[in-house]
Design a protein around this motif. Structure first.
Motif, short mmCIF file in Angstrom:
data_model
loop_
_atom_site.label_atom_id
_atom_site.label_comp_id
_atom_site.label_asym_id
_atom_site.label_seq_id
_atom_site.Cartn_x
_atom_site.Cartn_y
_atom_site.Cartn_z
N THR A 63 22.61 -9.65 30.80
CA THR A 63 21.24 -9.91 31.29
C THR A 63 20.86 -8.98 32.43
O THR A 63 19.79 -9.14 33.02
CB THR A 63 21.08 -11.37 31.80
OG1 THR A 63 21.89 -11.53 32.97
CG2 THR A 63 21.48 -12.38 30.76
N THR A 64 21.75 -8.06 32.78
CA THR A 64 21.42 -7.10 33.82
C THR A 64 21.63 -5.69 33.27
O THR A 64 22.37 -5.50 32.31
CB THR A 64 22.33 -7.27 35.07
OG1 THR A 64 23.69 -7.20 34.65
CG2 THR A 64 22.08 -8.58 35.77
N ALA A 65 20.97 -4.72 33.90
CA ALA A 65 21.12 -3.32 33.49
C ALA A 65 22.50 -2.81 33.88
O ALA A 65 23.07 -3.25 34.88
CB ALA A 65 20.05 -2.48 34.15
N GLY A 66 23.03 -1.89 33.11
CA GLY A 66 24.31 -1.29 33.46
C GLY A 66 25.47 -2.06 32.86
O GLY A 66 25.31 -3.18 32.36
N ASP A 67 26.65 -1.47 32.91
CA ASP A 67 27.77 -2.08 32.20
C ASP A 67 28.66 -2.94 33.06
O ASP A 67 29.58 -3.57 32.56
CB ASP A 67 28.59 -1.00 31.47
CG ASP A 67 29.24 -0.06 32.45
OD1 ASP A 67 28.91 -0.09 33.64
OD2 ASP A 67 30.09 0.74 32.00
N THR A 68 28.39 -3.00 34.36
CA THR A 68 29.21 -3.88 35.19
C THR A 68 28.44 -5.17 35.44
O THR A 68 27.24 -5.23 35.29
CB THR A 68 29.53 -3.23 36.54
OG1 THR A 68 28.29 -2.88 37.15
CG2 THR A 68 30.38 -1.99 36.35
N SER A 69 29.18 -6.18 35.80
CA SER A 69 28.55 -7.46 36.09
C SER A 69 28.25 -7.53 37.57
O SER A 69 29.06 -7.17 38.39
CB SER A 69 29.51 -8.59 35.74
OG SER A 69 29.12 -9.76 36.42
N MET A 70 27.04 -7.99 37.91
CA MET A 70 26.72 -8.20 39.31
C MET A 70 26.62 -9.69 39.62
O MET A 70 26.10 -10.09 40.64
CB MET A 70 25.41 -7.49 39.65
CG MET A 70 25.56 -5.97 39.53
SD MET A 70 24.02 -5.09 39.80
CE MET A 70 23.15 -5.47 38.25
N ALA A 71 27.14 -10.51 38.68
CA ALA A 71 27.04 -11.96 38.86
C ALA A 71 28.03 -12.44 39.92
O ALA A 71 29.15 -11.95 39.99
CB ALA A 71 27.31 -12.66 37.53
N LEU A 72 27.61 -13.39 40.72
CA LEU A 72 28.51 -14.05 41.65
C LEU A 72 29.35 -15.08 40.90
O LEU A 72 28.92 -15.62 39.88
CB LEU A 72 27.71 -14.79 42.73
CG LEU A 72 26.82 -13.91 43.61
CD1 LEU A 72 25.93 -14.79 44.49
CD2 LEU A 72 27.69 -13.02 44.49
#
Lengths: 303, 303, 303, 303, 303, 303
Positions: free
Chosen positions: C277-286
């Motif tokens: 659900t976010t751009a890019g291949d890494t997760s920015m989720a907490l």
């Protein structure tokens, strides 16, 4: 591409976009810009993309354009269809309605194309606002009926056939959401009886669920038979502008490449669909991407 | 708009946005900025839009704002409702909870409005975090109950009526996803018995399927009757912030324009829906766009 | 993170992204940049996000990278698993296929990890294009079978198990859209019989409806039992790149934190879903956002 | 970095930027966010870059920050300078002026550093707005004079030495545009007589021609001798914010690396200069880029 | 602001920008949009900012605008200068040259303003391209000479006075780079002898060194005396568009506020200079920023 | 344009940019992309623009490119110079240094061009990093000396003539900032004695004051005479990349158009200068803009 531009930076930008598509710009007529845009300007079209229940909004800004000022004699059609060997002429009801003279330019082009045996396609594309000040629906019919005599591939939805060519079709719901195949057949039979020159009659079928989700398909008649295009139900739309034009170019590509009618129709449906998944009104899809969608390849990542 | 800003570039930006909406800025109170923000600052609200299963995230940054420092006597309410002829007072539970003094300012405004016969609407908008340090739910009820005595149009969902005004409703599921009309009726009857001054009681109904798709509607009670707003199921959401406020402004617009209750309620539903299809918390929809959605016009391109 | 970069601005940018994630960069090997990229360069991966029927397009640009040039002896694995106390080794089939030497580096790392009792996970991630010029599927199997002997947590879908390890599973549809639990069980039983060292075998389950909507889940086998992960049907996808890697990191996090298998699997499913659900291949989720989705919290705004 | 943040998304963003620089975040104290920012928030600083005759504009928004709430006892200074072995303490007059307690935290840190033999630098950075409500210039002097007793490397311009430490220098023009070396020497001699603990006294020299062009240099005194830094006349400024801090970090880097005073000073001048050629207040220059400017390498393209 | 717009989204955007400036939009005349822009449209002006030796490029796109269609009788000038109490009328040679009727509208406005004792300023702003098709320089002179009889504050450079009003000045270099004060005086004396109604005659002085650096000043004559404005030599230009209009508005602000001629002139010079340090043709400078530049405050950061 | 690209989306983007410039793409050789970039890829060049004392930084990423893999026989040079009638061949030392085979391709092209009487220009463009691994300066000389025998218009600065062709010039300062006309003449006389085929020898002259300000000019020798180009001192640079190539294309345009040497040289100087006032390495200047700068038109707004 045959058109005219005012000779200023907006025109150069347009030329840049056309070149980018690998399209020949030799036949663009450059008219001198007067430094204010009073005598001639380039047309603009503003679009605000829709989202969900908020529909797209467009502002058409086409006063006084170089294209609208084109008149018979401006273009060397014989050279284009003769020496240069252009294989297809595509134009439509928006260009024909730009001014009194552009309708004449369409007729002039059609006659020249016919003379050289060049195929002609025409997208009726009826827009009441365009005809309002130059004769209204009556004039639209007069002109379109004359043009139709030369057309090989006629594109339009039922409203277009009614408004531009005077045919009435009964038994279909207004927006074609539930297509009445029999009614469609009766209409195209009447149409092809009147215009025996029509080789193909094609219509896109769009049911707007929201600005973001449409059902999208197309139908065509050719040599007495009706073909139903792939039905892309629940198609996710990023920017619907250009769907119809990209349908037309997909269909023409198919016909020019010698595909059968069903395949050519699906080129139209899938090319139009892909154009609506990208911003802007032109398609940036590769041929192989269109064909992949035609094979139902879904939307897996390619790597 | 009646509020207060710190006299710095952030404040000027806010003023700019307000002017853009054609709103009168004469009654904004400018407090001197101390060069560091220690004595007074402007409130900020950070939002990360949600997408699908990732919900929107908000950070409210409202310490020490000029608005929170507003106190009775700061505003010439008599002038506003008298000489200036403001026709409506809208405020709500967020402003009332900013500080001890803002609750008093709300009461002061309500009393002045009542004196001049100005209509009053109030959005309960209960946020536990706001009340935490200034008396909690108990204090929230004390203040809201006092304010409620002056209100003509009370807006809130069931949780708001419970938390702010002490009403308990049985028989409804927590998030109202399946509305229990009878239960709702019983609640509003109890509420209107206690506050006979309420002319309208309205609630938005939102079922969050994902951050991108909500079911959205509203319900209201007026003069003993319950009205159900248009149900926009499967509404595609770009940015949900501002849906509730835009519902309130749509509803108020309808009532101020003398529409019937059903119509006014639909103004609220559709205006709120459109606000959630654009970025930011204000609505940029034109009146005709709201009305077009009210007529169920879907989302066709306008040209 | 253990890898190698060319010592130029692209490498510094990569380091910057890694630092941003709070990841230790001490073990990145910097190789001298020759001013043209002929002897060594940094890998690039271009992605065009998909939308609806338009699938994502990726261009992998990995010739001659510093990482591909890593060879046995370049990394102090004993120091990493010994003195530094790294608790887990995660690598996979893409790194192993970069060059002849990287496969050896994987084996070297696995042996060192085993010696120190460090857990090893490996994502088979079979990509035919990677193996094409260095021995094809045959070589892929040879290498992966050797590596598999050291792995504790093996990740892969059925195609991976077939292509990389030579298992054939019958009775499942190609894309697992309708999972055949019995068939899956039979496969993992066969796999675990061959590789008794496998403690966990995990697969993501993705059904691509369009580029924008996927069904997403995962399944794992551990200690003789099969666990089905949460099924996120109709998951709205912004950018699918990174879903698989974020599944792996979620699963590993769960196992490292001592959660039970079902919970660890759901960490994987939900972390992978949020990454898409976010751009890019890494997760920015907490972590709390992942856990909130695991509790089925939907996508309400947090404030 | 030792500071405190509110535990919300703004704080996580700050942490992200700090990590990106490769800086240790273990000593950041996270204070619980109350959902509104009333009890604690993160500081913000808004900057509008200047251009030519339009100067930069800054809005400092530092009410109620977690950092301003730091108080003695919050930080384990002994651990930082002892077990962790931090080699240098740098702080300054802005942090000291945030609140009554931050001044105490500075003193506490200085005492701990002294105890462990850690070097201390302090940037006086006098901002009247910060001291206005907490005792004014009088209080500023009281606190800074106490802090100064512990400082090894004191940074400030003449106005700072006057306002913070009570020294008066005669014979220099207000903005030091024409430096009076003798006057400067007399001042630093007076200063070092009062504070024999000062090992280095350093000042940046900036003559603002326009927001886009400054003359930039620095001067320092060390062990009885005055050093003039490289004079970057006509320095082109993209964003002046961060010039002073980047001077300080360059100087400290030089001293920590055991360079001679002249070289360390030039690290400060050149690092500060490069920071002003990029957006934002931190320097993204590589060490080799600073050193290249120190060698007068001009600005040729590197390839 | 008194003008006319086509009633479409471009017009709403223009209204939005005007509101943003706190300007009254009641007197904008909205003309119905025909859906294509053939009968009426909104004017556009495209600008590519210059840089160094690359000059700015503008494309004026003003065919058929609602403003150009304004004609005598469309505007209630008596109401504007009478009941509404507008204190100043500012217009100029660009509006007068839009069409045959706009020149008449200017005259109508001037006569009404005169009747109510309202001050009138007029910026000659001669653009040959505008007059080319509607009578050329001869017609420009005829109209401007008639308008000039009503003007109190006449703005223009020497070329304007020559082309629009027929005055010839000798002894000055073409671009006024080296101002010949005596020649200027002789010219304004001749001008004021012919038009004794002129209270102020003002000219901006711009020497273009490159697109990025101009010398900028202004000069004015008032009550028999010549005033030289502040000379901002080497002014750094971000976007030169709007410099002249912002000079006019600064000068008018000064005169309306009752400042002396020298001060009013400097308001013009400094306001114009600041407008050229920001993108776009309007000034976003605060009054205090203009005044700070007038005091020669340079461009230090404000905090 | 004659080159080779890998057949992937990066290649399509490059083609798009080339088409945009109206350049013929028929002679681009498309090599199959292997899905990872191991066997062939497209070259990339990353640039960070400089500003003031911060120089531009470039990262050249040219490993394994399709262009570097071009080898004799790949291109139908006879067709290009014969049937297609290409009038000019321009190439240079960067392409020649890409690989062992590209040097051979250059020779092959030169021989074919010579055969057809096509003019040949060559930009020496010596970059040590390119030659490092394929024979160094010795090999560079060997190849360039062979190529030089075919060249009509040789472009290079003194360092190029020394490094590539082995000429030593005395009496000039290294960066040519103070040009020694006599020394230059002696060098070109020596050069033309050795290579009597050279009709024109040209060098750009750049003195880097800062990344933002350069002095820019050029010099050329033709038929025994030395011509000095316009000296654009203090040229404001936005992005210096492409200055040299745009000089070459301007010069070639002049020579191809039959201008005299002085004029052709100034086309080069001015075209190169304009390319450095826009982002990216290609020039977007119109011919009339170049000619306007050649006439010293400064940078006034065009309208």
């Amino acid at each position: 591409m045959v058109t005219a531009f005012a000779d200023n930076e907006i025109g150069y930008l347009l030329e840049d976009f056309i070149l980018q598509g690998g399209v020949d710009t030799r036949f663009i007529k450059w008219k001198p810009y007067d430094g204010i845009g009073r005598s001639v300007r380039n047309g603009l079209n503003f679009t605000e993309r829709g989202y969900g229940v908020r529909g797209a909004v467009g502002v058409s800004d086409r006063a006084n354009t170089a294209a609208a000022q084109l008149k018979p004699g401006d273009v060397d059609w014989d050279g284009i269809f003769g020496k240069c060997g252009a294989r297809w002429l595509h134009t439509g009801g928006i260009f024909a309605a730009l001014s009194e003279t552009t309708a004449q330019v369409v007729l002039e082009a059609c006659k020249a194309a016919k003379k050289h045996g060049t195929m002609i396609s025409y997208d009726l594309n009826y827009r009441p606002s365009l005809w309002k000040d130059i004769g209204g629906k009556e004039r639209a019919q007069e002109i379109n009926k004359e043009i139709a005599k030369y057309v090989d591939v006629m594109i339009g939805n039922e409203e277009d056939f009614t408004a531009c060519l005077g045919f009435e079709i009964e038994g279909n719901k207004e927006n074609l959401s539930e297509l009445n195949i029999d009614g469609y057949k009766r209409m195209v039979e009447a149409v092809s009886a009147t215009y025996p020159n029509f080789k193909v009659i094609a219509s896109t079928l769009r049911t707007v669920k929201t600005a973001t989700v449409n059902d999208w398909s197309a139908i065509c008649w050719a040599e007495g038979q009706v073909y139903q295009g792939m039905a892309l139900d629940g198609l996710e739309i990023l920017d619907r502008v250009g769907g119809g034009d990209s349908f037309a170019s997909g269909l023409i590509f198919g016909l020019l490449s010698g595909k059968d009618y069903q395949t050519a129709l699906n080129y139209g449906v899938c090319h139009g669909a892909l154009a609506m998944t990208t911003a802007g009104d032109t398609s940036m899809a590769l041929q192989k991407e269109v064909e992949s969608l035609m094979k139902g390849a879904g939307a897996r990542v390619q790597r």
